[in-house]
Design a protein around this motif. Structure first.
Motif, PDB file in Angstrom:
ATOM      1  N   ARG A 103      10.955   5.312   0.992  1.00  0.00           N
ATOM      2  CA  ARG A 103      11.155   6.680   1.473  1.00  0.00           C
ATOM      3  C   ARG A 103       9.952   7.583   1.181  1.00  0.00           C
ATOM      4  NH1 ARG A 103      15.368   9.535   4.378  1.00  0.00           N
ATOM      5  NH2 ARG A 103      15.255  11.719   3.765  1.00  0.00           N
ATOM      6  N   SER A 104       9.380   7.428  -0.027  1.00  0.00           N
ATOM      7  CA  SER A 104       8.271   8.300  -0.436  1.00  0.00           C
ATOM      8  C   SER A 104       6.949   7.570  -0.542  1.00  0.00           C
ATOM      9  CB  SER A 104       8.616   8.968  -1.782  1.00  0.00           C
ATOM     10  OG  SER A 104       9.823   9.700  -1.702  1.00  0.00           O
ATOM     11  N   ASP A 105       6.948   6.278  -0.179  1.00  0.00           N
ATOM     12  CA  ASP A 105       5.723   5.476  -0.184  1.00  0.00           C
ATOM     13  C   ASP A 105       5.028   5.490  -1.548  1.00  0.00           C
ATOM     14  OD1 ASP A 105       3.953   3.745   1.065  1.00  0.00           O
ATOM     15  OD2 ASP A 105       2.565   5.357   1.606  1.00  0.00           O
ATOM     16  N   MET A 106       5.805   5.312  -2.620  1.00  0.00           N
ATOM     17  CA  MET A 106       5.251   5.295  -3.972  1.00  0.00           C
ATOM     18  C   MET A 106       4.875   3.874  -4.372  1.00  0.00           C
ATOM     19  SD  MET A 106       7.588   7.902  -6.227  1.00  0.00           S
ATOM     20  CE  MET A 106       7.830   9.619  -5.748  1.00  0.00           C
ATOM     21  N   SER A 107       3.832   3.754  -5.170  1.00  0.00           N
ATOM     22  CA  SER A 107       3.428   2.458  -5.705  1.00  0.00           C
ATOM     23  C   SER A 107       4.350   2.065  -6.857  1.00  0.00           C
ATOM     24  CB  SER A 107       1.992   2.523  -6.208  1.00  0.00           C
ATOM     25  OG  SER A 107       1.891   3.407  -7.318  1.00  0.00           O
ATOM     26  N   GLY A 108       4.265   0.788  -7.251  1.00  0.00           N
ATOM     27  CA  GLY A 108       5.097   0.313  -8.360  1.00  0.00           C
ATOM     28  C   GLY A 108       4.829   1.064  -9.645  1.00  0.00           C
ATOM     29  N   LYS A 109       3.559   1.381  -9.920  1.00  0.00           N
ATOM     30  CA  LYS A 109       3.215   2.094 -11.160  1.00  0.00           C
ATOM     31  C   LYS A 109       3.742   3.520 -11.134  1.00  0.00           C
ATOM     32  CE  LYS A 109      -0.840  -0.625 -12.454  1.00  0.00           C
ATOM     33  NZ  LYS A 109      -2.291  -0.613 -12.781  1.00  0.00           N
TER      34      LYS A 109
END
Length: 395
Positions: free
Chosen positions: A231-237
């Motif tokens: 949804r927010s295109d966040m990376s794993g970190k």
């Protein structure tokens, strides 16, 4: 200080057990990638564990209630440590799920014994504070264990995160073996008296509310990493950072909710589902910027974790005559809620997409509020919170 040390290891054991159950929430994307399974199937690692607790929790607690408490705690932690260790080498997804299901049978037994020992290892006037220290293991496991597991998995490997849980269980096991005294058995409440609380309709309504509260919490939170990633295109970190933020605000929220419950129980219980529903609506309609999403996650974390103490106090307030069995019912119904929430949340994702999972949470929010309102309308608020259940009250 001598009284605190045993409680620390008992609480550490709870942290390890909760981390085994829910730590997988933060690493579901890695599980999906390694074993090539869908989000709905991966979510069964959470729901299958919780379903076993829900179905067998109270009866396992009754069955093992006559055994030596210290020996039982040590045995349970050994089972959890072995399960985590073998999970590192699981050759396929179904073996991993089977390895997680075995310790699930003993999860509620540890909880029941832990809270009893907390009161027995302290003087009567400090029983609530002793319980608060043990319950801290629940809060820390639910709100910090998940982001910590996610961080370890992202920094090292999926297997390393399982090793971390195994290590926690081993340390707690050794600590209990060394620090917790072997206490002589005391007269316990009969099976018949404990089971008698099941005849109370108000208790069933409170149990339903607790179940739906947990379903509302975990139908969305079980897919936290997947939701923010897509949804927010966040990376794993970055997701790991968000989990930490969520966890820190959650500890504060759970503590503050305990304070509110001790003074305004009815109002706090009534407003909790409303507050959680508002968080989901904000989460759904606000996508950018990052600072705004972070603020929503802080509020969501505080409200989400408050559900732990809100649901526990609401359920056990109707069964003060059998606190041990009531606590086992709380563990059972809360995990039934986790099962329902994770399953329905996975269904929403498979049919509508990950972005629509918040609507499954809102569905359970409405159901929990309905149970609370019906209970108040027909039975009022006659019972008072059990002192030993008010585990966050530590003035």
């Amino acid at each position: 200080m001598n009284r605190i040390s045993p409680l620390f290891f008992i609480a550490l054991g709870i942290f390890g057990i909760i981390n085994t159950e829910l730590g997988v929430v933060g690493i579901l994307p890695m599980v999906m990638e390694k074993y090539n399974v869908t989000a709905g199937l991966a979510g069964m690692l959470v729901s299958s564990f919780a379903l076993i607790i829900a179905l067998f929790g109270p009866w396992m607690t009754l069955l093992l209630s006559r055994l030596n408490r210290k020996t039982t705690l040590i045995g349970i932690l050994i089972i959890f440590a072995a399960s985590n260790l073998m999970s590192v080498f699981a050759p396929n997804f179904y073996m991993l799920m089977a390895l997680r299901m075995i310790p699930a049978f003993f999860h509620p037994v540890y909880f029941s014994i832990a809270f009893v020992l907390a009161t027995e290892l302290s003087v009567k006037e400090e029983a609530a504070k002793a319980s608060a220290k043990v319950f801290l293991g629940v809060s820390m496991g639910m709100v910090l264990g998940i982001p910590l597991t996610s961080y370890i998995a992202n920094q090292f490997s999926l297997g390393t995160s399982f090793l971390f849980s195994a290590l926690v269980n081993v340390v707690a096991c050794v600590g209990i073996g060394v620090m917790v005294p072997t206490m002589s058995g005391k007269e316990k409440t009969s099976f018949g008296r404990q089971l008698a609380i099941l005849r109370k309709p108000a208790l069933w309504l409170n149990s339903g509310a607790a179940c739906f509260i947990f379903a509302a919490m975990f139908s969305v939170y079980s897919y936290f990493a997947e939701y923010l990633g897509q949804r927010s295109d966040m990376s794993g970190k970055l997701i790991s950072v968000m989990l930490v933020i969520f966890g820190i605000s959650g500890v504060a929220g759970n503590w503050y909710a305990g304070k509110l419950l001790s003074h305004r129980m009815l109002k706090t219980v009534l407003l909790y589902p409303v507050a959680l529903g508002i968080c989901y609506l904000l989460l759904y309609y606000v996508e950018i910027p990052l600072i705004l999403i972070s603020g929503i996650i802080i509020v969501w974390g505080a409200v989400h974790t408050s559900g732990l103490i809100v649901s526990q106090i609401w359920l056990t307030s109707e069964a003060s005559e059998a606190p041990e069995f009531a606590n086992s019912l709380y563990v059972s119904f809360s995990n039934l809620g986790v099962t329902m929430g994770a399953a329905i949340g996975g269904w929403f994702i498979s049919r509508l997409g990950v972005g629509e999972v918040v609507w499954s949470g809102l569905l359970f929010v409405v159901l929990s509020l309905l149970c609370i309102v019906v209970k108040i309308m027909y039975f009022g608020l006659n019972a008072k919170p059990n002192v030993k259940s008010m585990v966050t009250e530590e003035d």
